[in-house]
Scaffold this active site. Structure first.
Site, PDB file in Angstrom:
ATOM      1  CB  THR A  61      -0.923  -0.005   1.234  1.00  0.00           C
ATOM      2  OG1 THR A  61      -0.107  -0.090   2.421  1.00  0.00           O
ATOM      3  CG2 THR A  61      -1.879  -1.189   1.197  1.00  0.00           C
ATOM      4  CE1 TYR A  62       1.416   7.757  -2.049  1.00  0.00           C
ATOM      5  CE2 TYR A  62       1.291   8.378   0.260  1.00  0.00           C
ATOM      6  CZ  TYR A  62       1.617   8.680  -1.046  1.00  0.00           C
ATOM      7  OH  TYR A  62       2.159   9.901  -1.352  1.00  0.00           O
ATOM      8  N   PRO A  63       3.314   4.037   0.448  1.00  0.00           N
ATOM      9  CG  PRO A  63       5.305   4.094  -0.794  1.00  0.00           C
ATOM     10  CD  PRO A  63       3.820   4.055  -0.939  1.00  0.00           C
ATOM     11  NE  ARG A  64       6.715   9.203  -2.201  1.00  0.00           N
ATOM     12  CZ  ARG A  64       7.739   9.947  -2.595  1.00  0.00           C
ATOM     13  NH1 ARG A  64       7.939  11.117  -2.036  1.00  0.00           N
ATOM     14  NH2 ARG A  64       8.549   9.552  -3.551  1.00  0.00           N
TER      15      ARG A  64
END
Length: 313
Positions: A61-64
């Site tokens: 999933t979105y890492p940032r």
């Protein structure tokens, strides 16, 4: 030492207690960077780059994200995330986890920020599609995700106070009772290490012999230099070291940079020659130290430029 050498002793007290250690929180970008820096030797910029690549390949999933938790509405979808892991290296743990109830408690399901914690997606990822570095980072994320289904690790801790010639000596032992979630992260955390520290079977009032005496001289050591992961963690909580209580409160939750820019800030300092890196460790260069010294000694009116409080604000 002369007083107790060769003298008989007695077990004055013996206390046993069971302690448990819950699974770690799921990864946000900062904790992923700290862990990957420590275990894999990855720099912050590399972690971000590899995580972004895994995201684009629909592996994670979105890492940032700066969040370690999942929202309640994801709970019904978690079995699908587990099913995607049943064909690969994680098959046995994924099958075992799928037979357990869904994770509960605030260590997993909690309030989230813009994006939830980093977890593997519902896509089945073929190892051949990942580079060696992507596979290593993916392993960290998957194994951390799997831990949330497993029980806390349990230990028995023993503390013994022995009286020899009216001098008291403390001995401690720790024995694992149940590995729990640590069974999953064991390949990563226990490489060749044995954490068991057995004491002989003792009871209060037992008489013991003093077979050996030693005196140790020790010195305090300066704090260790930062790795990139540790520096990112320090940047996240930059206000914590400030002595002024009011300022510290103002800076709560503020730091240097954001979860998405801290790696670039470190790379910038390295490329400009203010920092140098030796293996995993960062150190200031003469150029970097000269700059700080110049501001401190020659430009007192500009001291805020090198303060965590101004940067946080």
């Amino acid at each position: 030492m002369a007083k107790v050498k060769g003298k008989k002793g007695r077990v004055q007290s013996l206390k046993e207690k069971e302690v448990s250690e819950p699974h770690p929180l799921l990864f946000d970008l900062t904790s992923l960077t700290v862990t990957a820096s420590k275990r894999l030797g990855f720099g912050a910029e590399k972690v971000l780059k590899v995580a972004q690549s895994l995201y684009e390949k629909k592996a994670i999933t979105y890492p940032r994200t700066d969040c370690n938790f999942l929202p309640p509405d994801i709970l019904p979808k978690l079995p699908s995330h587990l099913n995607a892991l049943k064909d690969g290296n994680y098959k046995s743990f994924a099958i075992e986890a799928s037979n357990k109830p869904l994770p509960k408690g605030k260590r997993v399901i909690n309030q989230i920020t813009a994006h939830h914690a980093i977890i593997p997606t519902t896509e089945k990822i073929q190892p051949t599609k990942l580079s060696a570095d992507e596979q290593k980072l993916y392993d960290l994320i998957v194994l951390r995700f799997l831990t949330i289904w497993f029980s806390p690790a349990r230990y028995k801790e023993t503390e013994v106070i022995t009286n020899v010639a009216e001098e008291l000596f403390q001995s401690k032992g720790k024995v694992p009772l149940e590995l729990g979630w640590k069974e999953i992260e064991k390949p990563l955390t226990n490489k060749g290490k044995n954490h068991q520290n057995d004491l002989p079977l003792l009871h209060e009032g037992d008489h013991v012999e003093t077979r050996k005496c030693s005196i140790f001289k020790k010195e305090t050591k300066p704090p260790k230099r930062y790795t990139q992961g540790e520096l990112i963690k320090a940047m996240e909580g930059a206000g914590k070291t400030i002595e002024d209580e009011n300022l510290r409160q103002q800076l709560k939750g503020k730091g240097i940079g954001t979860v998405a820019t801290r790696a670039a800030i470190i790379e910038n300092l390295l490329s400009r020659g203010y920092l140098t890196q030796n293996k995993n460790t960062l150190a200031p260069t003469n150029k970097g130290m000269s700059l700080i010294r110049l501001i401190k000694e020659r430009l007192p009116q500009s001291r805020l430029l090198i303060s965590a409080e101004m940067t946080g604000e």
